[in-house]
Design an enzyme around this catalytic site. Structure first.
Site, PDB file in Angstrom:
ATOM      1  N   GLY A  38       0.827  -1.200   0.000  1.00 24.55           N
ATOM      2  CA  GLY A  38       0.000   0.000   0.000  1.00 24.55           C
ATOM      3  C   GLY A  38       0.869   1.261   0.000  1.00 24.55           C
ATOM      4  N   SER A 110       6.024  -4.936  -1.611  1.00 23.89           N
ATOM      5  CA  SER A 110       5.837  -3.558  -2.036  1.00 23.89           C
ATOM      6  C   SER A 110       6.117  -2.609  -0.855  1.00 23.89           C
ATOM      7  CB  SER A 110       4.432  -3.385  -2.618  1.00 23.89           C
ATOM      8  OG  SER A 110       4.292  -2.148  -3.268  1.00 23.89           O
ATOM      9  N   TRP A 111       5.153  -1.752  -0.481  1.00 28.98           N
ATOM     10  CA  TRP A 111       5.352  -0.906   0.700  1.00 28.98           C
ATOM     11  C   TRP A 111       5.761  -1.742   1.912  1.00 28.98           C
ATOM     12  CZ3 TRP A 111       6.272   3.178   3.535  1.00 28.98           C
ATOM     13  CH2 TRP A 111       5.897   3.173   4.887  1.00 28.98           C
ATOM     14  N   ASP A 266       8.690  -4.653 -13.610  1.00 26.27           N
ATOM     15  CA  ASP A 266       7.695  -4.193 -12.641  1.00 26.27           C
ATOM     16  C   ASP A 266       7.404  -2.720 -12.913  1.00 26.27           C
ATOM     17  OD1 ASP A 266       6.354  -3.205 -10.388  1.00 26.27           O
ATOM     18  OD2 ASP A 266       7.488  -4.430  -8.982  1.00 26.27           O
ATOM     19  N   HIS A 294       4.022  -7.682  -9.753  1.00 23.11           N
ATOM     20  CA  HIS A 294       4.405  -6.841  -8.617  1.00 23.11           C
ATOM     21  C   HIS A 294       3.799  -7.359  -7.316  1.00 23.11           C
ATOM     22  CE1 HIS A 294       5.403  -3.321  -6.227  1.00 23.11           C
ATOM     23  NE2 HIS A 294       4.131  -3.247  -5.872  1.00 23.11           N
TER      24      HIS A 294
END
Length: 314
Positions: A38, A110-111, A266, A294
């Site tokens: 996120g 990710s985050w 990505d 991703h």
């Protein structure tokens, strides 16, 4: 994959500041913690497929303001108060102590990879190993790429993304101002949902998706609103980190084994970030996949992540 999972613990933890974070556990063995992306995505059942539940006790944690934590950013702006990277690191420590965990195996996507590295650098003795996918460092150049430069590849979607905040130039050099303009609109009750829809349409467009696609989590307007509010809240403040802080401080976690899994193309996070991390991190290795995956829950990513957690031995 996708099997039914026996959740043997589901609970909420009061972490102060008016926030209660949701967590859930399944499996048995070495303690592992999932840090979702996120920021603001929340955990999903598929995250259990990243581990062998006969070897790992896996904890899913919804970060402040999202998922099943309280309050929700989709409901109230109060969810953005006391909601920073430092607060999330403190929440992980509070959860570790609450559960009596000596040290975690961390998974971050990710985050979540940014948060995993930030936590590990703050508490290096509390991390046994790390696996990260779709690696994000949240450096200024990476935010400029995601909300600016990549518009050169997706000009139609980028034009719509920029048109929603017409007072800001569409030049990638003005990415920070663009994110801030969205954050401002997302705090205005009269403008918030339309801004959330435009923001999330951009987030999905670079992967060839659409917010109205059947079965997509983005199809829920409340998810779009909460997600966009949290993302812009964090990225307007550069996640409250100095630029390239995680790379500069990688020596603090040089001893922690880490497998990074990243797709060469990505569209969200350029490969340069994890490539530089591997060069500076003696105990880290980088596995480069083809294609554009991703999300940690993309099929190719799930297989690679599961292989990485399967080979860890303690």
């Amino acid at each position: 994959m996708g099997r039914a999972v026996l959740h043997w613990r589901v609970d909420m933890l009061d972490v102060g500041d008016g926030h209660r974070v949701w967590f859930e556990q399944a499996g048995q063995g070495v303690d592992a913690l999932v840090l979702h992306g996120g920021p603001g995505s929340g955990c999903r059942p598929g995250h259990y497929d990243l581990f062998d539940l006969s070897r790992y006790r896996v904890t899913l944690l919804d970060q402040r303001g999202c998922g099943r934590s309280e309050p929700l950013a989709s409901d109230t702006l109060d969810a953005l108060d006391a909601n920073t990277t430092t607060h999330l690191i403190s929440d992980i420590e509070a959860l570790r102590l609450h559960l009596g965990v000596e040290a975690w195996v961390l998974f971050g996507g990710s985050w979540g990879s940014t948060l995993a590295m930030a936590y590990a650098q703050a508490h290096p003795t509390r991390v046994r190993a790390m696996v990260m996918a779709g690696v994000a460092t949240t450096a200024e150049r990476d935010l400029r790429w995601l909300y600016g430069d990549i518009g050169n590849i997706f000009p139609e979607a980028y034009a719509e993304f920029c048109a929603h905040v017409p007072d800001v130039s569409d030049d990638p050099a003005h990415t920070g101002a663009r994110v801030a303009a969205y954050a401002s609109r997302l705090r205005d009750p009269a403008l918030a949902q339309a801004a959330a829809d435009a923001w999330c349409q951009w987030e999905t467009a670079i992967f060839g998706g659409d917010i109205h696609a059947s079965g997509s989590r983005y199809a829920d307007p409340a998810f779009r609103l909460g997600f966009a509010r949290i993302v812009t809240h964090y990225f307007t403040h550069a996640a409250w980190m100095d630029d390239h802080q995680l790379l500069r401080n990688v020596g603090d976690i040089a001893h922690i084994p880490c497998t990074m899994i990243h797709s060469r193309f990505d569209p969200s996070c350029p490969l340069r970030g994890p490539w530089e991390l591997e060069r500076a991190w003696p105990a880290a290795s980088l596995q480069v996949l083809g294609g554009t995956s991703h999300s940690a829950l993309d099929a190719e990513m799930v297989s690679a992540i599961r292989a990485a957690t399967d080979v860890l031995r303690f």
